[in-house]
Design a protein around this motif. Structure first.
Motif, short mmCIF file in Angstrom:
data_model
loop_
_atom_site.label_atom_id
_atom_site.label_comp_id
_atom_site.label_asym_id
_atom_site.label_seq_id
_atom_site.Cartn_x
_atom_site.Cartn_y
_atom_site.Cartn_z
N ARG A 24 0.98 -1.06 0.05
CA ARG A 24 -0.03 -0.01 0.12
C ARG A 24 0.74 1.30 -0.03
N LYS A 25 1.80 1.22 0.89
CA LYS A 25 2.70 2.45 0.85
C LYS A 25 3.44 2.78 -0.44
N LEU A 28 1.25 4.13 -2.98
CA LEU A 28 1.06 5.55 -2.32
C LEU A 28 2.25 6.43 -2.96
N MET A 29 3.49 5.90 -2.75
CA MET A 29 4.86 6.71 -3.09
C MET A 29 4.74 6.61 -4.57
N ILE A 32 2.34 9.40 -5.74
CA ILE A 32 2.94 10.79 -5.62
C ILE A 32 3.96 11.16 -6.68
N SER A 35 2.24 11.50 -10.20
CA SER A 35 1.38 12.78 -10.32
C SER A 35 2.16 14.04 -10.31
N LYS A 44 2.87 19.59 -5.27
CA LYS A 44 2.48 19.09 -3.74
C LYS A 44 2.72 20.16 -2.80
N LEU A 67 9.65 13.57 1.88
CA LEU A 67 8.67 12.15 1.95
C LEU A 67 9.55 11.16 2.73
N SER A 69 9.60 7.94 4.83
CA SER A 69 8.91 6.88 5.14
C SER A 69 9.38 6.27 6.25
N THR A 70 8.29 5.48 7.07
CA THR A 70 8.90 4.62 8.30
C THR A 70 9.30 3.49 7.82
N THR B 425 -2.03 22.03 -7.39
CA THR B 425 -1.71 21.37 -6.20
C THR B 425 -2.84 20.24 -5.93
N ASP B 426 -2.20 19.16 -5.82
CA ASP B 426 -3.21 18.11 -5.65
C ASP B 426 -2.98 17.13 -4.36
N THR B 427 -1.81 17.62 -3.46
CA THR B 427 -1.56 16.68 -2.53
C THR B 427 -0.99 17.68 -1.34
N ILE B 429 1.31 17.36 1.82
CA ILE B 429 2.05 16.39 2.43
C ILE B 429 2.45 16.93 3.97
N LEU B 447 2.65 7.62 4.99
CA LEU B 447 3.64 6.85 4.13
C LEU B 447 4.64 6.24 5.15
#
Lengths: 709, 447
Positions: A24-25, A28-29, A32, A35, A44, A67, A69-70, B425-427, B429, B447
């Motif tokens: 899932r992560k 998502l990445m 991002i 896009s 962003k 960004l 991440s964990t 802008t769409d996100t 963070i 994330l």
């Protein structure tokens, strides 16, 4: 007292990629990154949870910093992208998208990781060797004699940052400026082995139009309004002629140096320590005035009494330069930055500037220092209407500069707009499916596994092309050159006739109107569908497409010849001392070479006349030389000198090509064709390798062991 | 700010390009923080529009500070037109009495770019904390360090016949008192720009420390005279004094009001007025104000939409990429309509609904000829305001309202920039959040 805490055993995750949370992560990445990719990418908004500054961006370097991440796998990918960026500064999103797509495609194909890894490695090798080939269909060689490709390259980088909010005209202006600045940093006429590139100092100004951005030779230094000379005496001193410059990095504010532990006791009657320091500073001032220094600069604060003293003696004082400007000043003036004031300044520490003037940049008045010789140093003033866009533009310009430098190492570029990826994918498919059985057996995998792996790899490459489309449009691939074509969402294609296809492909090289071959119609298919394997034809530069591919400007071409010509000239001078007879021969072609130049180029005429004059000297000198042979060796020495002068004189000529950049752009505009999109060859090649290798690494990870203590 | 949010309109190809990328539904759905903040600001900014004075009282709860804000350009009532060239400062009665003696003779000036006190150090200087001054015997007769300094500076000033000391920082009270005894006027808190002007016109060299002063730092040719006496009963006596030099570029404008809270607002108004004038002189042309420009823009856009509509119908469709174009143009028209309507609403002439009707009516009338409609303009201006009758300029020239051309264009451009950034802008963070805390929130992805 000791407190013992029980150690928690490490957590071991088996087959991390199969975990839901991880995938899932990753998705998502990937979303991002996809896009924000390309010129139509979405921005962003990045800020922290306590209301810090808001950053609006789509640039990979700033985005990936945020960004965090964990997840350890994502951390790994993030780190390898950032590492790639630190070396090549471009193609960061590309690495991320390709890597994550490859991982998900391999997972979907159900291949065993070990098989997938060896296949990826094989296909990567196939791609890189193809890209390095001379006749590679998606590579464009960069000719430094023409500025067009460089400007296109610059523009491709700048236009891929939508947060800059630039119009067409502004894009053109900025990319031309960056190329201009880049050319100014390349030293000319340097025949030694190591060539040191100069640097571009950036000055950012908020609130002005982008078209007010400019490039200056030399340095622009911020000087507060109060400090700028206002009295007549100082203004006249700022005339012309080389000025002597002293540069200090130590604070001259009159502070006592750190006393260490303990305190200082001053007895009544004995002099105040502050006065002693000030006396020392004034002694320094006296020495500087005695040594006829005209410009006195300091990284930090200068004591007002010292400033007052220096100004009264007609010295221009600039304080609080900041650490960033010290190195450029050292590079430009040849001064040594002095870090002590207690001892006299050694004479070799002084530098020189040719000219100092006050220049108005935006609303600020700045001090403009001109270099004495020609150290490749220039200042680029970047202005934009607001802070967000200015920051983005600044980082984009930085990237362009880096990308242009990379082209010096490897003078090539790849087609942009996703055409390289579709082309590579088509190439891999055709190469792979041709001898599939044989290759598969040599790699000890079954043929079906091989085809699955091939498909996963090619789909990932195509995923990068698809990522450029953000508004629901469709991407197509043509079945001759394997270039990428995009079509808006609200448009109904009629592929049978090929009538309504867009005018050109995404990179602008292939046109709809041209026939791929005699009697063959161009065919298209949707990008993510299967198509019969074919060997993509490389783009033949036939005569019909001359304006697009070849340089249209004869002027630039000629100067490029000139640059080439100077090199044999320098080589010839080494032979010069040995035998004098071929010398006369050698000088003649030189004069000949310059003649067409005089005809061709109006702005160059001034410089070339110098050249012609010098060569006549040269010819004159050689005549006595031929007559009497006894003082041969002696006479050749001034001759050699003359030729070095000659080489020097060609430098301004070559420099003029950088000014020519401006003149070539209207010519580019005249093209009715769309401008091409180019990507950096070196950066992309490395990005490809990094992406595939990171993906392989991730696929290879079987267990994750985390210490949770 | 209203301009930033609402006037998202230019007949620029770019707008269309960006809006084209968004479908209508997405625009409505999208409401990230930036957009929400903009909407809120836009709502507040509505009431700032127009010539009506609507003060905003802004209070900071943590500090208890409050101030008054308003935008309008009727400052003329409060300006004392008797102001003269030079620098007018308020002085205490004692100092001002010296001025009476000094008038009608040019005096000498020194400029201090810093504080006039012994303790002062220049910026960037770190006073050492671990130095102790030790005396082996008590000497009651000798002067203290501060006294020595005072003596030294005063001697320098007297030796050079200085009558006036301009200080950009603060002057120590004791020293100022001593100077009064020697007929020297000390003026504190003079702005650096004013110091520079005095340096240029009198030949004085600004110094940081008073001990640096020497003969060549002294400037000459300053006229000082009492301008007006503001001392009243019960208040601290203060007298306005004009300090002038030949060829000075300084002009002092005195703004006065009997309500203290209005002073800051008045100053803001003055500056906005001055800038308007400055830009008008720079541009050498003006735009029609009072919503007239926007009205013409709407008219132009509407014609554009109609023209395009007919063209595409004539061709029979097939003009790809521009499906959203008309829609976007229509949105722009609405933005401008709303602007004018708010303008009229704020003038108190009509309700918002009737404003829209009026605008539409005028748009129909505009068809064909583009004449300035004085009636319309008067509606936008304050009609019912009492002040209006008293002010001859406005009564005599109805409809004479103008805007700066470049300022307005720049505002449109900036508004567009902001819209581009926000809509693209769409996100959002957010960094630095503990993942465990946000698990419950469904609209946030970790994330």
């Amino acid at each position: 007292m000791f407190r013992l805490s029980k150690k928690i055993p490490s957590v071991c995750t088996d087959d991390p990629l199969s975990k839901n949370e991880v995938s899932r992560k990753m998705t998502l990445m990937r979303q991002i990154l996809i896009s924000s990719f390309g010129p139509n990418g979405r921005l962003k908004q990045v800020h922290n949870n306590v209301g810090g500054p808001v950053l609006t961006t789509s640039t990979s370097s700033s985005l990936l910093q945020a960004l965090r991440s964990t997840d350890p796998l994502l951390k790994l990918i993030n780190a390898s992208i950032l590492n790639h960026l630190s070396r090549f500064s471009d193609c960061g999103l590309y690495v991320g998208i390709l890597c994550l797509s490859l991982i998900s495609n391999v997972q979907r194909s159900g291949l065993r990781p070990s098989v997938a890894i060896s296949l990826n490695q094989y296909l990567l090798g196939l791609c890189t060797s193809y890209l390095k080939q001379e006749d590679c269909g998606c590579k464009v060689n960069i000719d430094f004699g023409s500025s067009q490709n460089l400007v296109t390259l610059a523009r491709s980088v700048i236009s891929s940052k939508p947060a800059c909010v630039l119009t067409e005209k502004e894009q053109r202006h900025i990319s031309t400026l960056v190329v201009h600045a880049f050319l100014l940093t390349v030293p000319f006429g340097d025949t030694s082995e190591t060539v040191r590139l100069g640097r571009i100092v950036r000055v950012c100004i908020e609130g002005q139009s982008v078209l007010d951005s400019a490039v200056f030779q030399g340095l622009l230094v911020d000087a507060p309004d109060m400090l700028l000379p206002s009295t007549g005496v100082e203004r006249t001193r700022l005339g012309s002629g080389p000025f002597r410059l002293a540069l200090f990095t130590v604070s001259l504010s009159g502070d006592l140096s750190v006393l260490g532990d303990g305190s200082l006791e001053v007895h009544r009657g004995s002099p105040d320590p502050e006065d002693i320091v000030l006396d020392q500073l004034l002694r320094l001032g006296e020495q500087v005035v005695r040594d006829q220094v005209d410009v006195f600069m300091c990284q930090r604060v200068i004591h007002p009494v010292l400033q007052h003293f220096l100004r009264r003696n007609g010295v221009l004082v600039v304080e609080r330069l900041g650490v960033a400007l010290i190195e450029p000043i050292v590079q430009m003036t040849g001064a040594q930055a002095v870090a002590v004031y207690q001892t006299p300044v050694p004479p070799e520490a002084y530098g020189q500037v040719k000219e100092v003037c006050v220049r108005k940049v935006g609303l600020k008045e700045m001090l403009h220092l001109m270099p004495c010789g020609e150290p490749a140093l220039c200042t680029m003033v970047i202005s934009h209407r607001n802070e967000t866009m200015l920051n983005e533009l600044k980082s984009a310009c930085q990237k362009v500069e880096y990308v242009l430098r990379l082209t010096l190492r490897d003078p090539a570029a790849l087609l942009g707009g996703g055409c390289t990826e579709t082309h590579l994918a088509a190439y891999c498919r055709s190469k792979g499916s041709n001898g599939a059985a044989q290759t598969a057996s040599s790699m000890a995998v079954s043929q079906s596994e091989f085809l699955l792996g091939l498909n996963a790899f090619c789909l990932s490459l195509e995923a990068v092309s698809l990522a450029l489309e953000h508004d629901g449009g469709a991407s197509f691939i043509d079945l001759t050159h394997a270039h990428c074509w995009s079509v808006p969402s609200d448009w109904v294609p009629q592929w049978g006739e090929g009538v309504d296809a867009p005018d050109t492909c995404r990179c602008g090289l292939v046109e709809r109107s041209t026939q791929p071959a005699q009697g063959v119609k161009r065919e298209w298919t949707l990008l993510n569908t299967r198509y019969p394997p074919f060997i993509p034809a490389s783009w033949v530069q036939d005569s019909s497409s001359v304006p697009l591919v070849k340089d249209t400007n004869p002027l630039v071409k000629d100067t490029s010849h000139l640059v080439k010509d100077t090199n044999p000239l320098v080589e010839d001078t080494s032979h010069l001392v040995k035998d004098t007879n071929p010398l006369v021969k050698d000088t003649y072609p030189l004069v000949k070479d310059t003649n067409p130049l005089v005809k061709d180029t109006n702005p160059l005429v001034k410089d070339t006349t110098h050249l012609v004059m010098d060569t006549t000297h040269l010819v004159k000198d050689t005549i006595p030389l031929v007559k009497d042979t006894t003082p041969l060796v002696k006479d050749t020495n001034p001759l050699v000198k003359d030729t070095t002068l000659l080489v020097k004189d060609t430098n301004p000529l070559v420099k003029d090509t950088s000014h020519l950049v401006k003149e070539t752009t209207p010519l580019v505009e005249d093209n009715t064709y769309k401008p091409r999109v180019l990507d950096s060859f070196t950066a992309k090649l490395n990005a490809l390798q990094v992406a595939v290798e990171t993906a392989n690494l991730i696929l290879d990870i079987r267990y994750i062991i985390q210490d949770v203590n | 700010m209203y301009e930033m949010t609402k006037r998202i309109s230019l007949t620029n190809g770019e707008v269309v390009k960006v809006f084209k990328e968004m479908e209508g539904s997405i625009i409505n759905q999208r409401c990230h923080t930036g957009l929400q903040e903009l909407t809120a600001m836009g709502a507040v900014a509505h009431s700032f529009l127009g010539p009506n004075i609507k003060h905003k009282f802004i209070q900071d709860e943590s500090t208890g500070e409050s101030f008054l804000v308003c935008t309008c350009f009727r400052v003329v009532d409060h300006i004392d037109l008797a102001s003269s060239i030079g620098c007018v400062v308020l002085l205490s009665a004692e100092q001002a009495s010296l001025v009476h003696h000094m008038k009608e003779r040019s005096c000498k000036v020194v400029l201090i770019n810093g504080d006039l006190s012994e303790k002062y150090c220049h910026l960037g200087f770190n006073k050492p904390t671990d130095v102790r001054y030790v005396a082996d015997k008590l000497d009651l007769k000798s002067l203290s360090k501060g006294e020595v300094w005072e003596e030294k500076v005063l001697t320098t000033l007297l030796n050079n016949n200085v009558n006036l000391v301009l200080v950009s920082g603060e002057a120590s009270e004791r020293f100022t008192q001593r100077c009064v005894g020697h007929c020297i006027v000390v003026v504190e808190r003079v702005k650096p720009a004013i110091l520079k002007d005095f340096a240029d016109t009198t030949g004085a060299v600004p110094v940081t420390y008073a001990t640096q002063l020497s003969k060549r730092c002294v400037g000459i040719g300053v006229d000082i005279s009492v301008w007006r006496d503001f001392s009243g009963n019960g208040r601290r006596a203060s007298i306005a004094v004009n300090i002038a030099t030949d060829h000075s570029a300084l002009v002092t404008v005195v703004l006065s009001s009997n309500v203290q809270a209005k002073l800051q607002a008045l100053e803001d108004q003055f500056w906005s007025c001055a800038y308007r004038l400055h830009h008008a002189l720079k541009d050498k042309k003006l735009l029609r104000g009072a919503g007239m420009t926007e009205l013409l823009c709407i008219h132009h856009l509407q014609k554009h939409i109609e023209g395009r509509g007919q063209k595409t119908r004539g061709q029979g469709g097939a003009c790809f990429g521009n499906v959203h174009r008309d829609y976007v143009l229509h949105l722009m028209v609405e933005g401008w309509m709303d602007y004018i309507a708010t303008l009229m609403l704020n003038s108190g002439t009509c309700s918002k609904v009737s404003a829209w009707t009026t605008i539409n009516q005028h748009l129909r009338d505009l068809n064909g000829e583009l004449s300035v409609d004085a009636v319309f303009s008067r509606m936008v201006l304050r009609d019912d305001n009492e002040n209006c009758v008293n002010s001859p300029e406005i009564r005599l020239s109805p409809g004479r309202v103008y805007d700066n051309i470049n300022v307005k264009l720049e505002a449109w451009r900036k508004a567009l920039d902001l819209v581009f950034l926000v809509l693209q802008t769409d996100t959002e963070i957010i960094t630095g959040i503990d993942p465990k805390q946000v698990d419950s929130q469904s609209h946030v992805l970790v994330l």
